[in-house]
Design an enzyme around this catalytic site. Structure first.
Site, PDB file in Angstrom:
ATOM      1  N   HIS A 146     -13.361  19.107  59.430  1.00 44.98           N
ATOM      2  CA  HIS A 146     -14.298  19.426  58.353  1.00 44.98           C
ATOM      3  C   HIS A 146     -13.913  20.737  57.679  1.00 44.98           C
ATOM      4  CE1 HIS A 146     -17.977  19.776  56.102  1.00 44.98           C
ATOM      5  NE2 HIS A 146     -18.568  18.776  56.731  1.00 44.98           N
ATOM      6  N   GLY A 147     -13.552  20.664  56.392  1.00 45.57           N
ATOM      7  CA  GLY A 147     -13.255  21.871  55.623  1.00 45.57           C
ATOM      8  C   GLY A 147     -14.521  22.590  55.211  1.00 45.57           C
TER       9      GLY A 147
END
Length: 333
Positions: A133-134
């Site tokens: 997850h960025g």
């Protein structure tokens, strides 16, 4: 205006041009404009310093604007097709494909987006996709667009509860099959033959991970139990340079305390840099009835970590990621 200034101007009154020049200087002195040039120089310097800073914090808001424009499009589409709703089982197919095309175009233009391993996604039947997850998971939006356009399928997604509290997001989340993530609901989606995507790191990973790309999954194993209960394969996924596109100030102690104490996912996000994005899908991890949820979770974590180690230079660097836009071909190892 001083008497000396008046006398000086009167002395040159016979020369009209000289008189006007003298009067201008006298007025400038009286109004205190002698330092105006200095003020303008300081203002110019401040603009030079703060403009880049303002830009990197403004660009993330453009993504939010794009999301709301997508929502507006869905509302217009819904009103236009109200009469057809009773006769069409796939009312939202056209809207999803239209938005997928727009987001895919955004990815291609702004990030030169590429996806490697799309053949790992089945043309039909269930699969669980687990991804890093960025700070802003815009790479995941591009991935969803490619699934819709290339596979003709939708992918259900698990999102944090706070996303459902954002004003106006309800319709968007419904159309793109986003859920809170109870295990029973996830299992049911997979048993119904859908694709499902989960980021075990979630908001914590989005806020507190950094350019060294640590996986902040803790002891989470619910996603692994979902795969076991559904008897489906897990496909690991990672996007190169996703942290160079957008970064979070969540690593600062105050924002970490705010989240841990009140569960408020509030941390400034900056960036929006047009760096190169490449999404990599790893080899599917097949269902094994002899593997426990804890063992499977660790196996998936290692698979995602392997993708990071193979495809991401650490620590990430924005300039290097920008220069990668000029590489015509990706060298597969």
């Amino acid at each position: 205006m001083s008497n000396a200034g008046n006398q000086s101007c009167l002395m040159v009154a016979e020369d009209t041009v000289a008189f006007l020049v003298c009067g201008f200087h006298a007025l400038e002195e009286w109004l205190g404009l002698g330092q105006l040039e200095d003020y303008l120089s300081v203002l110019e310097y401040l603009l030079w310093v703060f403009t880049p800073l303002a830009i990197v914090f403004i660009l993330p808001f453009l993504i939010v604007i794009l999301l709301y424009l997508s929502i507006l499009f869905l509302h217009v589409y819904k009103r236009k097709n109200q009469l057809r709703e009773a006769y069409c089982n796939n009312l939202w197919d056209g809207a999803r494909k239209t938005l997928a095309t727009l987001w895919d175009g955004h990815g291609a233009i702004w990030h030169g987006y590429e996806i490697h391993g799309m053949d790992k996604i089945p043309d039909k039947g269930p699969a669980l996709i687990v991804y890093y997850h960025g700070a802003i998971p815009i790479d995941y939006y591009y991935f969803l667009a490619n699934v819709i356009l290339q596979k003709g399928r939708t992918c259900h997604s698990v999102a944090d509860h706070f996303l459902f509290k954002i004003p106006g997001f309800k319709l968007l989340l419904e159309v793109f099959s986003v859920m809170h993530g109870p295990q029973e609901e996830c299992v049911q989606a997979l048993k119904n033959g859908h694709l499902l995507a989960i980021s075990p790191g979630g908001v914590r990973e989005a806020l507190f991970s950094d350019e060294t790309y640590p996986l902040l999954w803790g002891k989470r194993k619910g996603f692994a139990q979902v795969a076991i209960d559904s008897q489906v394969a897990i496909i690991p996924m990672f996007t190169q340079n996703v942290r160079e596109g957008f970064r979070s100030l969540g690593t600062l102690r105050f924002f970490r305390w705010l989240y841990e104490t009140f569960r408020l996912p509030i941390a400034p996000i900056y960036g929006g840099f047009p760096v190169k994005f490449r999404t990599f899908l790893g080899e599917p991890i097949p269902y094994d009835p002899n593997v426990t949820a804890l063992e499977l979770a660790e196996k998936v974590k290692q698979a995602v970590q392997s993708l990071i180690d193979k495809h991401q230079q650490i620590p990430g660097n924005v300039l290097r990621a920008l220069l990668e836009r000029f590489r015509s071909k990706y060298k597969r190892e």
